[in-house]
Motif scaffolding. Structure first.
Motif, PDB file in Angstrom:
ATOM      1  N   GLU A  15      -7.219   7.071  10.234  1.00 53.89           N
ATOM      2  CA  GLU A  15      -6.421   7.563   8.925  1.00 53.89           C
ATOM      3  C   GLU A  15      -6.127   9.080   9.069  1.00 53.89           C
ATOM      4  N   SER A  45      -8.712   1.260  11.202  1.00 53.30           N
ATOM      5  CA  SER A  45      -7.344   1.135  11.098  1.00 53.30           C
ATOM      6  C   SER A  45      -6.681   0.508   9.745  1.00 53.30           C
ATOM      7  N   ASN A  46      -5.215   0.603   9.683  1.00 56.67           N
ATOM      8  CA  ASN A  46      -4.639   0.270   8.323  1.00 56.67           C
ATOM      9  C   ASN A  46      -3.102  -0.176   8.902  1.00 56.67           C
ATOM     10  N   HIS A  49      -0.300   1.087   6.862  1.00 52.78           N
ATOM     11  CA  HIS A  49      -0.078   2.648   7.114  1.00 52.78           C
ATOM     12  C   HIS A  49       0.542   3.031   8.513  1.00 52.78           C
TER      13      HIS A  49
END
Length: 101
Positions: A15, A45-46, A49
């Motif tokens: 992020e 994690s994403n 995004h």
């Protein structure tokens, strides 16, 4: 930060990621690779995004030189134009942006 350098946020694999952009050069770290992108399966994690970050990076000037933090391709570097034309993760990011409400 050196004069003329921007540090846009580029979360995804982590992020807090920022990627330096200066004078047509992008140090893409763990976000954008030659023909791929950073991992989005880690606890920190994403995926959404990451796609948003890749979509924004794909909007940089086409001749921006990209130096990734990791390289899994015989090419050591790439350009935004080249990645916009062949990187499947950037294509997915841009497709998702177009279809967003």
């Amino acid at each position: 930060t050196p004069r003329g350098t921007t540090l846009p946020q580029a979360p995804g694999s982590r992020e807090e990621v920022r990627v330096p952009v200066r004078g047509g050069l992008l140090l893409s770290g763990d976000t954008l690779f030659v023909g791929g992108a950073g991992r989005a399966d880690l606890r920190e994690s994403n995926f959404d995004h990451l796609l948003q970050s890749l979509s924004r990076l794909g909007d940089l000037a086409p001749d921006t030189l990209v130096l990734p933090g990791h390289n899994y391709d015989p090419m050591a570097y790439t350009t935004i134009d080249f990645e916009n034309g062949r990187n499947p993760v950037i294509a997915q990011a841009k497709d998702r942006r177009v279809r967003a409400p």
